[in-house]
Motif scaffolding. Structure first.
Motif, PDB file in Angstrom:
ATOM      1  N   PHE A  80       0.816  -1.210   0.000  1.00  0.00           N
ATOM      2  CA  PHE A  80       0.000   0.000   0.000  1.00  0.00           C
ATOM      3  C   PHE A  80       0.855   1.267   0.000  1.00  0.00           C
ATOM      4  N   THR A  86      -5.647   4.539  -4.578  1.00  0.00           N
ATOM      5  CA  THR A  86      -6.913   5.196  -4.895  1.00  0.00           C
ATOM      6  C   THR A  86      -7.062   5.454  -6.396  1.00  0.00           C
ATOM      7  N   GLN A 115      -7.644  -7.424   3.606  1.00  0.00           N
ATOM      8  CA  GLN A 115      -8.887  -6.658   3.748  1.00  0.00           C
ATOM      9  C   GLN A 115      -8.850  -5.766   4.995  1.00  0.00           C
ATOM     10  N   LYS A 118      -6.429  -2.886   4.329  1.00  0.00           N
ATOM     11  CA  LYS A 118      -7.067  -1.929   3.405  1.00  0.00           C
ATOM     12  C   LYS A 118      -8.049  -1.031   4.157  1.00  0.00           C
ATOM     13  N   GLU A 119      -8.895  -1.629   4.966  1.00  0.00           N
ATOM     14  CA  GLU A 119      -9.893  -0.860   5.718  1.00  0.00           C
ATOM     15  C   GLU A 119      -9.240   0.059   6.745  1.00  0.00           C
ATOM     16  N   GLN A 122      -7.765   3.186   4.965  1.00  0.00           N
ATOM     17  CA  GLN A 122      -8.686   4.070   4.237  1.00  0.00           C
ATOM     18  C   GLN A 122      -8.748   5.495   4.810  1.00  0.00           C
ATOM     19  N   PRO A 123      -8.811   5.691   6.129  1.00  0.00           N
ATOM     20  CA  PRO A 123      -8.891   7.065   6.648  1.00  0.00           C
ATOM     21  C   PRO A 123      -7.687   7.947   6.295  1.00  0.00           C
ATOM     22  N   PHE A 125      -6.476   8.337   3.399  1.00  0.00           N
ATOM     23  CA  PHE A 125      -6.615   8.788   2.014  1.00  0.00           C
ATOM     24  C   PHE A 125      -7.859   9.654   1.847  1.00  0.00           C
ATOM     25  N   ASN A 127      -9.408   9.931  -1.070  1.00  0.00           N
ATOM     26  CA  ASN A 127     -10.274   9.202  -2.002  1.00  0.00           C
ATOM     27  C   ASN A 127     -10.378   7.743  -1.560  1.00  0.00           C
ATOM     28  N   ASN A 128     -11.376   7.044  -2.084  1.00  0.00           N
ATOM     29  CA  ASN A 128     -11.564   5.639  -1.739  1.00  0.00           C
ATOM     30  C   ASN A 128     -10.433   4.773  -2.284  1.00  0.00           C
ATOM     31  N   ILE A 129      -9.996   3.817  -1.487  1.00  0.00           N
ATOM     32  CA  ILE A 129      -9.038   2.817  -1.953  1.00  0.00           C
ATOM     33  C   ILE A 129      -9.791   1.889  -2.900  1.00  0.00           C
ATOM     34  N   THR A 131      -8.277  -0.806  -4.424  1.00  0.00           N
ATOM     35  CA  THR A 131      -7.524  -2.051  -4.504  1.00  0.00           C
ATOM     36  C   THR A 131      -8.447  -3.256  -4.452  1.00  0.00           C
TER      37      THR A 131
END
Length: 160
Positions: A80, A86, A115, A118-119, A122-123, A125, A127-129, A131
């Protein structure tokens, strides 16, 4: 790639595979890397076919690692950090589904770790990840000139 009993595998797509492979090769506990293609629907994919966008493959790095020296979670975090997760179907100037961000997992534990990571990220960024976290399918090794490309060229990074 020869996978030993005590070694594990990881596979990631993070845009152009040259720089990603180079970065993973520098990590203690990474024993071997190979660049290639996965996630598509054509057997025996090659660079020209993958670049056409018609095969559905992503450029990936297959990693063999020693879990007593480096954990899968550390590899996922590095993945990541090595690219912008994103960006949909691109990394920098490289555009197309072959440059998508993807974690290809080999077992349920890897899927869960990918998973959760990734979650958790997320905060960080705006924009949404985007991946993908998807089961590993066939891996088609890229042509020899792509293997350890940056090392062969005597450079330490791509243009991104």
């Amino acid at each position: 790639m020869n996978i030993g009993v005590k070694n594990e595998r990881a596979m990631f797509g993070a845009g152009c595979f040259w720089g990603v492979e180079h970065a993973f090769r520098q990590m203690d506990g990474v024993l071997e890397t190979s660049v290639g293609y996965s996630g598509g629907h054509v057997n025996g994919a090659n660079y020209k076919e993958v670049c056409s966008g018609e095969t559905g493959h992503a450029e990936v790095v297959l990693i063999r690692f020693d879990p007593s020296r480096i954990g899968y979670e550390e590899l996922v975090k590095a993945f990541f950090a090595l690219h912008d997760p994103t960006q949909l179907n691109r990394q920098g100037p490289d555009v197309g589904t072959q440059y998508r961000s993807a974690v290809f997992y080999f077992d349920e534990k890897q899927r869960e770790l990918a998973q959760v990571t990734k979650e958790a990220l997320q905060p960080a960024f705006n924009n949404n990840i985007v991946t993908e976290v998807t089961v590993a399918g066939p891996f088609w090794e890229a042509e020899e000139y792509h293997q350890q490309y940056l090392e062969k060229k005597g450079v330490s990074s791509c243009r991104i």
